[in-house]
Write a protein that holds these residues in place. Structure first.
Motif, PDB file in Angstrom:
ATOM      1  N   ALA A   1       0.832  -1.203   0.000  1.00 39.78           N
ATOM      2  CA  ALA A   1       0.000   0.000   0.000  1.00 39.78           C
ATOM      3  C   ALA A   1       0.868   1.256   0.000  1.00 39.78           C
ATOM      4  CB  ALA A   1      -0.930  -0.007   1.208  1.00 39.78           C
TER       5      ALA A   1
ATOM      6  N   GLY B   1       2.372   1.786  -3.410  1.00 35.59           N
ATOM      7  CA  GLY B   1       1.336   2.209  -4.343  1.00 35.59           C
ATOM      8  C   GLY B   1       0.982   3.676  -4.212  1.00 35.59           C
ATOM      9  N   ILE B   2       0.788   4.166  -2.990  1.00 32.74           N
ATOM     10  CA  ILE B   2       0.375   5.559  -2.817  1.00 32.74           C
ATOM     11  C   ILE B   2       1.506   6.524  -3.180  1.00 32.74           C
ATOM     12  CG2 ILE B   2      -1.330   4.938  -1.072  1.00 32.74           C
ATOM     13  CD1 ILE B   2       0.511   5.931   1.073  1.00 32.74           C
TER      14      ILE B   2
ATOM     15  N   SER C   1      -6.143  -1.521   4.612  1.00 32.77           N
ATOM     16  CA  SER C   1      -5.010  -0.998   3.833  1.00 32.77           C
ATOM     17  C   SER C   1      -5.349  -0.807   2.358  1.00 32.77           C
ATOM     18  CB  SER C   1      -3.780  -1.897   3.998  1.00 32.77           C
ATOM     19  OG  SER C   1      -4.051  -3.220   3.578  1.00 32.77           O
TER      20      SER C   1
ATOM     21  N   ALA D   1      -4.861   2.655  -0.082  1.00 31.21           N
ATOM     22  CA  ALA D   1      -4.234   2.691  -1.405  1.00 31.21           C
ATOM     23  C   ALA D   1      -5.176   3.284  -2.451  1.00 31.21           C
ATOM     24  CB  ALA D   1      -3.807   1.283  -1.814  1.00 31.21           C
ATOM     25  N   TRP D   2      -6.455   2.887  -2.427  1.00 33.77           N
ATOM     26  CA  TRP D   2      -7.410   3.392  -3.412  1.00 33.77           C
ATOM     27  C   TRP D   2      -7.760   4.857  -3.164  1.00 33.77           C
ATOM     28  CZ3 TRP D   2      -7.617   1.363  -7.798  1.00 33.77           C
ATOM     29  CH2 TRP D   2      -7.549  -0.018  -7.990  1.00 33.77           C
TER      30      TRP D   2
END
Length: 352
Positions: free
Chosen positions: A20, A23-24, A248, A252-253
């Motif tokens: 996560a 990704g962010i 988590s 991330a989304w």
């Protein structure tokens, strides 16, 4: 601490925060690069920065704050099993506090993105009827933003009851997440559908319209990210016994949705790069073939240059002021059909 039956130390050690986190950071950095390219194009190719550019810059700066808050939620336990955190209740309290702060900033971040989109549409279509649509849309997304912020701030009365530092009445995570998530999808869909009215009014071939729709409607990825975020929140709510483990992906989304919106809103501005390259090739071709007129873009602004026309070269010197139209995106046909004509124009002042 005695472990519950079936719970092993390996289970408690499981951690999915790193994916996560990667990704962010990746999506936020990518959106930053796109925004910097956009601002460069606006400043040096189109030579005009508009309100849409200023709002997207504010959205990008706010996205860094959103990313930082998401990192703090991960730091204090999101992505680990809840049983691994019960021995440190103070960290759970901090995680809930950071979560509330993130929700508030996230809603503001999305509002900035939407306002930037509306400002861009106003640049494309200044006709009074469409400006009315944009004003109504602005009122709607602002009302939704205020409603979402109130839901977050009043989800527990007092709010400290959310993290167990007091007693009070709470809406419940399911109501908060689903209501705010559904309103987000509605607003993102509205911003996505508005360009359809612009493009369908173009005096252009269907292939041209479809190409423009593809660019303008890239925001569908932001809507998809909103839907996936809502799904991840529902999964988290359905597992209250291990909500931190399932939360988590929501983090991330969250950043992915904001970055997708910023990138989608910046892609139309990047079309100027391809226009510039096309004009540059045309200019080179005009030098190699004197039977074609030279592009006026090749004439330096406020400098003396020879003027080429057809097969002749006029040896006398003349001063030409060349200036591109301010927006360089669309020009409106002000006759009765009230449609737009996509073109590039120049304004030339010749003093012989």
């Amino acid at each position: 601490m005695e472990l519950p039956p079936g719970v092993t130390p390996a289970f408690l050690a499981e951690d999915r925060r790193q994916p996560a986190l990667i990704g962010i950071i990746f999506v936020t950095t990518l959106s930053f690069i796109v925004v910097m390219i956009r601002l460069y194009v606006r400043k040096f190719f189109i030579r005009e920065l508009g309100w849409d550019d200023y709002f997207i810059l504010m959205a990008q700066l706010t996205s860094w704050a959103t990313m930082g808050l998401c990192i703090m939620i991960l730091h204090y336990g999101s992505g680990k099993h809840l049983l691994a955190l019960v021995s440190k209740p103070e960290e759970l309290v901090k995680m809930y506090k950071w979560l509330v702060a993130t929700q508030v900033v996230y809603m503001f971040n999305l509002w900035l993105c939407r306002v930037s989109g509306l400002a861009f549409y106003a640049r494309l279509n200044p006709m009074p009827q469409f400006i009315l649509y944009l004003r109504l849309s602005f009122a709607f997304i602002t009302a939704v933003y205020i409603a979402q912020t109130m839901i977050i701030a009043l989800q527990c009365i007092p709010l400290s009851a959310l993290w167990g530092e007091g007693t009070g009445k709470c809406m419940g995570s399911k109501v908060v997440f689903i209501s705010t998530g559904a309103l987000t999808i509605a607003c993102d869909s509205l911003i996505l559908l508005l360009p359809v009215k612009i493009v369908m009014g173009l005096q252009a071939k269907m292939a041209r319209k479809l190409a423009l729709l593809l660019v303008l409607c890239f925001g569908i990825f932001a809507v998809v990210a909103s839907v996936l975020r809502l799904i991840a929140m529902i999964v988290s709510v359905q597992h209250p016994d291990d909500a931190t483990w399932y939360f988590s992906p929501v983090i991330a989304w969250t950043c992915a949705e904001i970055s997708a919106a910023i990138i989608a809103l910046s892609l139309p501005a990047l079309r100027a790069i391809f226009g510039f390259l096309k004009e540059h090739r045309s200019k080179n071709a005009s030098y190699s073939n004197s039977s074609e007129p030279i592009s006026l873009d090749s004439v330096s602004k406020k400098k003396k240059n020879r003027v080429f026309h057809g097969n002749n070269t006029y040896e006398h010197m003349t001063e030409i002021d060349g200036e591109r139209s301010a927006s360089q995106e669309v020009l409106w046909n002000q006759d009765n059909n009230q449609k737009i004509r996509v073109t590039d124009t120049v304004r030339v002042d010749v003093r012989g």
